[in-house]
Every structure is written in C-alpha cells, then in structure tokens.
Scaffold this motif. Structure first.
Motif, PDB file in Angstrom:
ATOM      1  N   GLU A 130       0.855  -1.186   0.000  1.00 15.52           N
ATOM      2  CA  GLU A 130       0.000   0.000   0.000  1.00 15.52           C
ATOM      3  C   GLU A 130       0.881   1.223   0.000  1.00 15.52           C
ATOM      4  N   LEU A 131       0.604   2.145  -0.893  1.00 17.58           N
ATOM      5  CA  LEU A 131       1.371   3.381  -1.000  1.00 17.58           C
ATOM      6  C   LEU A 131       0.528   4.508  -0.409  1.00 17.58           C
ATOM      7  N   ARG A 132       0.969   5.070   0.708  1.00 21.60           N
ATOM      8  CA  ARG A 132       0.209   6.124   1.383  1.00 21.60           C
ATOM      9  C   ARG A 132       0.863   7.475   1.103  1.00 21.60           C
ATOM     10  N   LEU A 133       0.107   8.356   0.480  1.00 25.85           N
ATOM     11  CA  LEU A 133       0.597   9.679   0.122  1.00 25.85           C
ATOM     12  C   LEU A 133      -0.430  10.717   0.550  1.00 25.85           C
ATOM     13  N   GLY A 134      -0.081  11.976   0.356  1.00 31.32           N
ATOM     14  CA  GLY A 134      -1.021  13.041   0.660  1.00 31.32           C
ATOM     15  C   GLY A 134      -1.971  13.287  -0.495  1.00 31.32           C
ATOM     16  N   ASP A 135      -2.615  14.417  -0.472  1.00 32.77           N
ATOM     17  CA  ASP A 135      -3.557  14.802  -1.526  1.00 32.77           C
ATOM     18  C   ASP A 135      -2.820  14.937  -2.851  1.00 32.77           C
ATOM     19  N   LEU A 136      -3.304  14.275  -3.881  1.00 40.49           N
ATOM     20  CA  LEU A 136      -2.650  14.283  -5.192  1.00 40.49           C
ATOM     21  C   LEU A 136      -3.479  15.011  -6.246  1.00 40.49           C
ATOM     22  N   SER A 137      -4.359  15.889  -5.813  1.00 43.58           N
ATOM     23  CA  SER A 137      -5.282  16.527  -6.755  1.00 43.58           C
ATOM     24  C   SER A 137      -4.693  17.762  -7.439  1.00 43.58           C
TER      25      SER A 137
END
Length: 308
Positions: free
Chosen positions: A191-198
């Motif tokens: 699982e790759l957990r990142l912040g907001d990518l919008s």
C-alpha cells in the motif's frame, strides 16, 4: 568555449553538465564545494571579491548556475537561493562581465495559478512560501545585474536521479521499498500512502531542461531576461504517481491520506507555464513525454531487496 557549471553535483546540475560536455568545442568546468571541483565555490558563504578571483582564473565564456536549495529553513533557502545569485552577479561584473549567465529559477516564483490558464513571463509573481520567495529574489538579482543574463524558470523536473526531496523521487523510493517487501515470504499486499494528489503541475523532463540550458548558453545575441521552461501543460499529480506505479509494476493500493500533503500543494493547486517565448528565443520545445520521463526515472532507480 569555456562553460562553468555551478552546482554540477546536484540533480539538475548533473544532467546539465552531461549535456554541455557533448557540445562540440566546449570545455566544461565544474564549480562547487568539493575540493575536486575545477572552481571551488560556495554561493551561500563566499564573499564577492573571493569569488571574483576564482572566476577570473577560470575565465568562462558562460556560467550556468544550477546551485539552489529546495528544502530547509528560510535562512538556508535565503542564503543559497537569494544571496547566492546576488554574490555571483557581483563577482561576474568584476571578473567576467562579458560572460553569458544562465540561472535556473523556478515556476514556484509565480505562486498560485489560475486553473485552465498558462502563465507567461510577464505575469506578476506572488510566491506562496519561502522557497518561491527566495527563488524570486535570486531572479531579481540576476535580471537587475546588467549582465548578459537569462533566467530559466523551470517547472517540475522529472527524470533519472530525481532526489527523494521531491515528489517523483520520493514516490520512486517508496515504490522500490514496496517492491522489495513484496518479495518477502508471506508479505501482505503493498500500500502506498501519500497526501492529496489533486494538484496540477507542469512537468518537464530533465533532459529537455538540459537542452534548454545548452541553447541558452550558446545562442548568440541578447536573450529575454526570463524564459519559462516546462512541459507547457498542467497534469494532475495523481497522473504522475499512477504512471510511475505502472512503470514499476506496482499492483498495490495508492491511498491519499488527509493532511498528508505538503502545505505548498494545498496553496498552489494549479501551475502551468506558457513556453512560447522559449520557443521563439531558443528554438526550444520539450521532446519527452511524462511517460518517457517516468520510465527513465524508474530505470535508474535502485530497487530495494527485502531481507530474507
């Protein structure tokens, strides 16, 4: 032609140096803090007169300043990104006033963009944080120096060797780690957990950037004081992450965690540069797609091997 590259040991500087060494008739000198450098330079602390002496000995026909800080506190950013170009310009006026100066600026100098619009070099700059503000101060020092100088305002560079301090390099490192862990017996799905990518960003391949630097260094005659160097289109950061995951063969989940993104991403949701002027002044256009940039990034990235 003698070309001095400052910051040659960095991500962008390395690509620029490699490109310039292939220019027929060019002798490339590297400048930096390493004792092995052709010219020992520390723009964060050197005094103008000391740097002028070193530049006089090097006698460059062109100087490319790739030195810069992307992280750290406001003092560090100011020392490298604002003070550094000012000291360099003062030294060049004394030691090599006829040399062409090519300085790498940043699209972060513009600040938040208007969705759907490309920003031109004449737009007002309203940087959203210390990084953009210090880069803008460096640009002002260069454009007001009276030297034969051009600032290349660079979009978001992508390619081989991207450092983990930026999103492309950080995601590549996380994917390599996930790939290593996936090979362990009984390993759970990654699982790759990142912040907001919008947010939307203007990505440019480092190879295209290096070619723009080459053209800016060797093109005769005066150039516009500032030229945008980007991909010329805004793409969702989510597209970069998904594309890199596909290149890496990642089959796990990508999770956008609330509050996990950078403050700058929240402040600057859209960034896109108009690159028309660079085409007119240098005959430059980007040649590599984002997909090609991501393939080069992943191909050059060391894959982490899981412990048995």
């Amino acid at each position: 032609m003698r070309i001095l590259v400052l910051g040659a040991g960095g991500y962008l500087g390395g690509h620029v140096t490699e490109r310039l060494r292939a220019v027929p008739g060019a002798r490339v000198l590297v400048g930096g803090r390493s004792p092995a450098a052709d010219v020992t330079v520390d723009l964060a602390s050197d005094r103008p007169y000391g740097l002028a002496e070193a530049l006089a000995k090097a006698a460059p026909d062109a100087v490319v300043n790739c030195a810069g800080a992307t992280g750290g506190d406001a003092v560090t950013l100011a020392e490298v990104n604002a003070r550094g170009p000012a000291v360099l310009c003062a030294a060049l006026r004394e030691a090599a006033p006829a040399a062409r100066l090519v300085h790498l600026g940043s699209a972060a100098e513009y600040g938040p963009g208007t969705p759907g619009l490309r920003v031109t070099e004449t737009e007002a700059c309203l940087p959203a944080g210390p990084y953009g503000a210090t880069k803008l101060a460096g640009t002002v020092a260069v454009t007001a120096s009276g030297l034969d100088a051009v600032v290349l305002r660079v979009g978001n560079p992508v390619g081989a060797g991207a450092p983990p301090t930026g999103l492309p390099g950080r995601v590549a490192a996380l994917l390599a780690e996930a790939e290593g862990e996936a090979g362990a017996p009984g390993a759970p799905a990654a699982e790759l957990r990142l912040g907001d990518l919008s947010a939307y960003r203007d990505f440019v391949d480092v190879r295209d950037l290096a070619r723009a630097v080459e053209l800016a260094a060797v093109t005769p005659g005066p150039l516009p004081p500032v030229l945008n160097v980007g991909g010329g289109e805004a793409l969702p950061v989510r597209e970069l992450v998904r594309g890199l995951a596909d290149v890496a063969g990642f089959r796990g989940r990508i999770v956008e965690a609330d509050g996990g993104g950078s403050a700058r991403s929240a402040q600057v949701s859209w960034q896109c540069s108009d690159i028309t002027a660079a085409g007119l002044a240098l005959g430059w256009r980007p040649a590599h797609s984002l997909g090609a940039s991501l393939e080069a990034l992943w191909a050059a990235h060391p894959v982490r091997v899981a412990a048995p």
